[in-house]
Write a protein that holds these residues in place. Structure first.
Motif, PDB file in Angstrom:
ATOM      1  N   ARG A 190      -1.803 -14.343  12.891  1.00 24.63           N
ATOM      2  CA  ARG A 190      -2.709 -14.711  14.122  1.00 24.63           C
ATOM      3  C   ARG A 190      -3.904 -14.666  13.891  1.00 24.63           C
ATOM      4  N   ASN A 191      -4.530 -13.465  13.543  1.00 22.99           N
ATOM      5  CA  ASN A 191      -5.950 -13.237  13.244  1.00 22.99           C
ATOM      6  C   ASN A 191      -6.354 -13.097  11.929  1.00 22.99           C
ATOM      7  N   GLY A 192      -5.245 -13.322  10.970  1.00 22.46           N
ATOM      8  CA  GLY A 192      -5.789 -13.463   9.417  1.00 22.46           C
ATOM      9  C   GLY A 192      -5.918 -11.735   8.937  1.00 22.46           C
ATOM     10  N   GLU A 193      -5.720 -11.181   9.654  1.00 23.89           N
ATOM     11  CA  GLU A 193      -5.922  -9.528   9.053  1.00 23.89           C
ATOM     12  C   GLU A 193      -4.772  -9.055   8.198  1.00 23.89           C
ATOM     13  N   ILE A 194      -5.594  -8.526   7.119  1.00 28.30           N
ATOM     14  CA  ILE A 194      -4.561  -7.800   6.042  1.00 28.30           C
ATOM     15  C   ILE A 194      -5.111  -6.375   5.997  1.00 28.30           C
ATOM     16  N   GLY A 209       3.442 -11.985  11.487  1.00 30.12           N
ATOM     17  CA  GLY A 209       3.180 -11.864  10.056  1.00 30.12           C
ATOM     18  C   GLY A 209       4.193 -11.482   9.242  1.00 30.12           C
ATOM     19  N   ALA A 210       3.977 -10.175   8.417  1.00 29.29           N
ATOM     20  CA  ALA A 210       4.945  -9.521   7.614  1.00 29.29           C
ATOM     21  C   ALA A 210       4.339  -8.101   7.139  1.00 29.29           C
ATOM     22  N   LEU A 211       5.321  -7.370   6.587  1.00 27.35           N
ATOM     23  CA  LEU A 211       5.043  -6.103   6.063  1.00 27.35           C
ATOM     24  C   LEU A 211       5.227  -6.716   4.413  1.00 27.35           C
ATOM     25  N   LEU A 270       5.332 -22.774   9.212  1.00 27.52           N
ATOM     26  CA  LEU A 270       5.393 -22.549  10.831  1.00 27.52           C
ATOM     27  C   LEU A 270       5.146 -23.620  11.567  1.00 27.52           C
ATOM     28  N   ALA A 271       4.001 -24.464  10.946  1.00 29.14           N
ATOM     29  CA  ALA A 271       3.405 -25.595  11.646  1.00 29.14           C
ATOM     30  C   ALA A 271       4.382 -26.815  11.531  1.00 29.14           C
ATOM     31  N   HIS A 272       4.969 -26.777  10.481  1.00 27.23           N
ATOM     32  CA  HIS A 272       5.814 -27.820  10.023  1.00 27.23           C
ATOM     33  C   HIS A 272       7.196 -27.456  11.242  1.00 27.23           C
ATOM     34  N   TRP A 302       0.215 -16.400   0.422  1.00 26.03           N
ATOM     35  CA  TRP A 302       1.750 -16.207   1.039  1.00 26.03           C
ATOM     36  C   TRP A 302       1.292 -16.797   2.527  1.00 26.03           C
ATOM     37  N   MET A 303       0.318 -16.247   3.194  1.00 26.92           N
ATOM     38  CA  MET A 303      -0.449 -16.395   4.552  1.00 26.92           C
ATOM     39  C   MET A 303      -0.541 -17.995   4.684  1.00 26.92           C
ATOM     40  N   GLU A 304      -1.367 -18.580   3.664  1.00 24.08           N
ATOM     41  CA  GLU A 304      -1.512 -19.937   3.848  1.00 24.08           C
ATOM     42  C   GLU A 304       0.069 -20.751   3.979  1.00 24.08           C
ATOM     43  N   ASP A 305       0.778 -20.454   2.926  1.00 26.97           N
ATOM     44  CA  ASP A 305       2.023 -21.083   2.892  1.00 26.97           C
ATOM     45  C   ASP A 305       2.898 -20.906   4.119  1.00 26.97           C
TER      46      ASP A 305
END
Length: 140
Positions: A42-46, A16-18, A73-75, A65-68
């Motif tokens: 991975r778990n969608g947690e914020i 994920g990210a900070l 990553l899938a690409h 940002w998470m959706e993008d």
């Protein structure tokens, strides 16, 4: 430095990210980055950082940002696999035209096992998809 900095900065990490809020409106006119959240793709947690509470704007930006990031990553995964196909073709060409007996001896077993494993997985997954498609067809 440009005054057109984004409002948020995402420091990428493995899962994920900070998330930082970028601030240039201070007395020293320095860029300050204040961590506001930790994101787990991975778990969608914020998780808000520390005692913070996130605004609706924060959450909207983070979710976008998470959706993008998930799409990116899938690409990249597909691109990596297509590169692997290219490498397999280059490896076949190398084995046929350039490899010495010693070089082939050093890599043949590992390559054969990896290719056998990959083939087994691909055949099983293809069979599963065909069976599912057949079952879906017979239900309708």
């Amino acid at each position: 430095m440009s005054g057109d900095l984004p409002e948020y900065f995402f420091r990428i990490r493995e899962n994920g990210a900070l998330v930082f809020r970028v601030d240039t409106e201070n007395r020293q006119r320095r860029i300050e980055m204040d961590q506001i959240a930790v994101v787990n793709i991975r778990n969608g947690e914020i998780k808000p950082h520390g005692e913070r509470s996130l605004t609706e704007g924060d959450l909207e930006t983070i979710k976008a940002w998470m959706e993008d990031r998930i799409d990116l990553l899938a690409h990249r995964d597909i691109d990596d696999i297509l590169r692997a196909v290219d490498h397999m073709n280059l490896t076949a060409q190398w084995a046929q035209s350039k490899a010495t007996d010693d070089q082939l001896e050093a890599v043949t077993d590992d390559l054969l096992l990896a290719m056998h494993d990959l083939r087994s997985v691909l055949v099983r997954k293809k069979a599963d998809r065909l069976m599912k498609a057949h079952e879906d067809k017979t239900r309708t």
